[in-house]
Design a protein around this motif. Structure first.
Motif, PDB file in Angstrom:
ATOM      1  N   GLN A   1       8.255 -54.375  -5.151  1.00  0.00           N
ATOM      2  CA  GLN A   1       8.830 -54.950  -3.935  1.00  0.00           C
ATOM      3  C   GLN A   1       7.821 -55.846  -3.229  1.00  0.00           C
ATOM      4  OE1 GLN A   1      10.838 -51.100  -2.245  1.00  0.00           O
ATOM      5  NE2 GLN A   1      11.517 -52.811  -0.962  1.00  0.00           N
ATOM      6  N   ASN A   2       8.350 -56.902  -2.642  1.00  0.00           N
ATOM      7  CA  ASN A   2       7.482 -57.746  -1.827  1.00  0.00           C
ATOM      8  C   ASN A   2       7.143 -57.009  -0.538  1.00  0.00           C
ATOM      9  OD1 ASN A   2       5.942 -59.907  -1.106  1.00  0.00           O
ATOM     10  ND2 ASN A   2       7.636 -61.357  -0.909  1.00  0.00           N
TER      11      ASN A   2
ATOM     12  N   SER B   1      13.146 -55.948   1.771  1.00  0.00           N
ATOM     13  CA  SER B   1      14.338 -56.009   0.932  1.00  0.00           C
ATOM     14  C   SER B   1      14.265 -57.232   0.024  1.00  0.00           C
ATOM     15  CB  SER B   1      15.588 -56.073   1.812  1.00  0.00           C
ATOM     16  OG  SER B   1      15.532 -57.225   2.657  1.00  0.00           O
ATOM     17  N   ASP B   2      15.240 -57.334  -0.907  1.00  0.00           N
ATOM     18  CA  ASP B   2      15.216 -58.434  -1.873  1.00  0.00           C
ATOM     19  C   ASP B   2      15.256 -59.798  -1.197  1.00  0.00           C
ATOM     20  OD1 ASP B   2      15.074 -56.619  -3.906  1.00  0.00           O
ATOM     21  OD2 ASP B   2      17.222 -56.651  -4.358  1.00  0.00           O
ATOM     22  N   ASP B   3      15.988 -59.895  -0.072  1.00  0.00           N
ATOM     23  CA  ASP B   3      16.053 -61.175   0.644  1.00  0.00           C
ATOM     24  C   ASP B   3      14.930 -61.330   1.665  1.00  0.00           C
ATOM     25  OD1 ASP B   3      16.790 -59.408   2.604  1.00  0.00           O
ATOM     26  OD2 ASP B   3      18.823 -60.205   2.876  1.00  0.00           O
ATOM     27  N   GLU B   4      14.040 -60.310   1.728  1.00  0.00           N
ATOM     28  CA  GLU B   4      12.849 -60.314   2.586  1.00  0.00           C
ATOM     29  C   GLU B   4      13.185 -60.389   4.074  1.00  0.00           C
ATOM     30  OE1 GLU B   4       9.929 -63.119   1.373  1.00  0.00           O
ATOM     31  OE2 GLU B   4       9.871 -62.405  -0.705  1.00  0.00           O
ATOM     32  N   LYS B   5      14.404 -59.993   4.438  1.00  0.00           N
ATOM     33  CA  LYS B   5      14.803 -60.029   5.848  1.00  0.00           C
ATOM     34  C   LYS B   5      14.709 -58.666   6.520  1.00  0.00           C
ATOM     35  CE  LYS B   5      17.968 -63.964   5.392  1.00  0.00           C
ATOM     36  NZ  LYS B   5      19.375 -64.437   5.566  1.00  0.00           N
TER      37      LYS B   5
END
Length: 461
Positions: A273-274, A288-292
């Protein structure tokens, strides 16, 4: 006869005047030569006093800085010219010389890390080389004054390899400095995309690099970090055994042993995960995947992930997470303090109401948390209620703050400094010392903001 005497006297006077004229020209040439010949500078700085004990709490400061130095002949111009202080510990500090114009070497460019021994003071810099650790430490020499102005830095000839230097975070303990720094070779303004970021362990007593760790290599540093300041943080654990490290290029979160800089924990080994760094340097937030959305907090000291929902992390300090409710879109924004060991949640009380929609800036020091908006608010770590709340006004604007012992050091507009005892709430000192810059830290030897270190002249009894 009288006419001959007159002519003789007149000729004598003319010859004498000519001799004086020639003598004056020679004197003028000598003065010009002296002016154009570089001369040793007159260096000015305040003296550093030894505190009565290693943990003494300073309560008064001199108005003149110990460092940077000042060159008298250049209207007290500071040297190094563009220094910015990162942190201080005891009588040592870490700084950066930003786009230095004191060095006319064509083979180096960018910013350079500096270590200063305030006893003296003596200034040293890191220079890239091909040695085991990739750097050596050299004393910096105050440039001579006068002479013919060089006009500008030396321009490298075509094909010359120029090493660009990048500055990152640094910290100190009683014996060692730990510096993250980067370098990349550039030819004719074209980076080779083989940049390297390293962590160095430097013994303060003799300025010797005793260990190093490569945090990333083959990096496009010049393309990614055009300001020469790579985002990073480095924090010592409470027992001093480990370093908690985050860097933006390369994107890493680590725990390393202070003994030999060996990696004890690497976030990349546990998740793909980022993440983003969290203020305080002790943790990162997984995204999260959308980095939000932040999905969890990972404390680097133990590698444990703490799931979170509907929150945005502001700070992690000594086992407590400070966060804001991310579901709230209009002020006031609820703020929480979460014990990461037990999971207990406490909503922060007595939060001041600002005149505008402002998100708080949180920093922490020595078991205290400082919250800044239009107000300065201080609370003990983990406490719902504040010890002190002060509102900025047009006449008294609180620019920054630091805590040492139980004393709050407030930097106000106009270069003023105010000391407040957090145990009693009483003002200890009002002082014109403080400068116009952000407060960095306080040690028994004095305090520093971004631009200067000011010596302590009295201590708490």
């Amino acid at each position: 006869m009288r006419r001959r005497v007159f002519l003789t006297a007149a000729l004598g006077a003319t010859a004498s005047a000519g001799a004086l004229s020639l003598s004056g020209c020679a004197s003028m040439r000598q003065r010009i030569a002296r002016t154009l010949t570089p001369q040793p500078p007159t260096v000015l700085h305040a003296s550093l006093s030894t505190p009565p004990k290693a943990t003494a709490i300073p309560t008064s400061f001199g108005s003149e800085a110990v460092w940077p130095l000042r060159i008298k002949e250049n209207q007290n111009h500071p040297w190094p010219t563009n220094a910015m202080i990162e942190t201080a510990h005891g009588s040592f500090l870490i700084a950066y010389d930003v786009n230095s114009d004191d060095d006319d070497t064509a083979a180096l460019s960018g910013d350079r890390p500096i270590i200063v021994d305030l006893n003296g003071p003596k200034t040293y810099t890191l220079v890239p080389d091909d040695s085991e650790h990739g750097y050596r430490i050299e004393p910096m020499t105050v440039p001579q004054v006068g002479g013919v102005p060089s006009g500008s830095r030396v321009v490298p000839s075509p094909g010359t390899v120029v090493t660009e230097q990048f500055t990152c975070a640094g910290t100190c303990d009683d014996e060692f400095a730990y510096l993250i720094t980067g370098r990349e070779d550039v030819v004719d303004q074209r980076p080779k995309n083989r940049g390297r970021v390293s962590l160095l362990k430097i013994r303060l007593a003799d300025r010797r690099i005793v260990a190093s760790a490569v945090l990333g290599e083959n990096l496009a540093l010049k393309a990614r970090e055009s300001t020469y300041r790579a985002g990073s943080s480095i924090t010592l654990t409470s027992d001093g055994a480990d370093l908690l490290v985050t860097v933006s290029v390369p994107h890493r979160a680590l725990r390393l042993s202070t003994k030999d800089l060996s990696v004890q924990f690497d976030l990349a080994s546990t998740t793909s995960q980022n993440f983003c760094a969290v203020e305080g340097g002790e943790a990162v937030a997984l995204l999260s995947d959308d980095e939000k959305v932040q999905t969890a907090i990972v404390t680097l000291a133990d590698g444990v992930a703490h799931p979170i929902e509907n929150m945005s992390a502001l700070l992690v300090h000594q086992g407590y997470l400070y966060a804001v409710d991310s579901r709230t879109k209009v002020p006031p924004y609820p703020e929480l303090c979460i014990n990461l060991t037990t999971g207990e949640r406490t909503e922060l009380a007595d939060l001041p109401v600002d005149g505008e929609d402002k998100h708080a800036n949180l920093t922490a020091s020595n078991g205290y948390v400082i919250r800044r908006t239009d107000y300065i608010q201080v609370r003990k770590n983990g406490s719902a209620t504040a010890l002190l709340t002060r509102k900025s006004t047009e006449k008294e604007f609180y620019k920054s703050a630091a805590i040492y012992g139980s004393i709050l050091y407030l930097a106000l507009n106009g270069g003023r400094l105010r000391l407040i005892n957090l145990d009693t709430g009483k003002v200890v000192l009002e002082s014109p010392t403080g400068g116009q810059h952000e407060m960095a830290t306080v040690t028994p030897y004095g305090f520093c903001n971004e631009a200067g270190f000011y010596p302590a002249t009295a201590w708490q009894t």
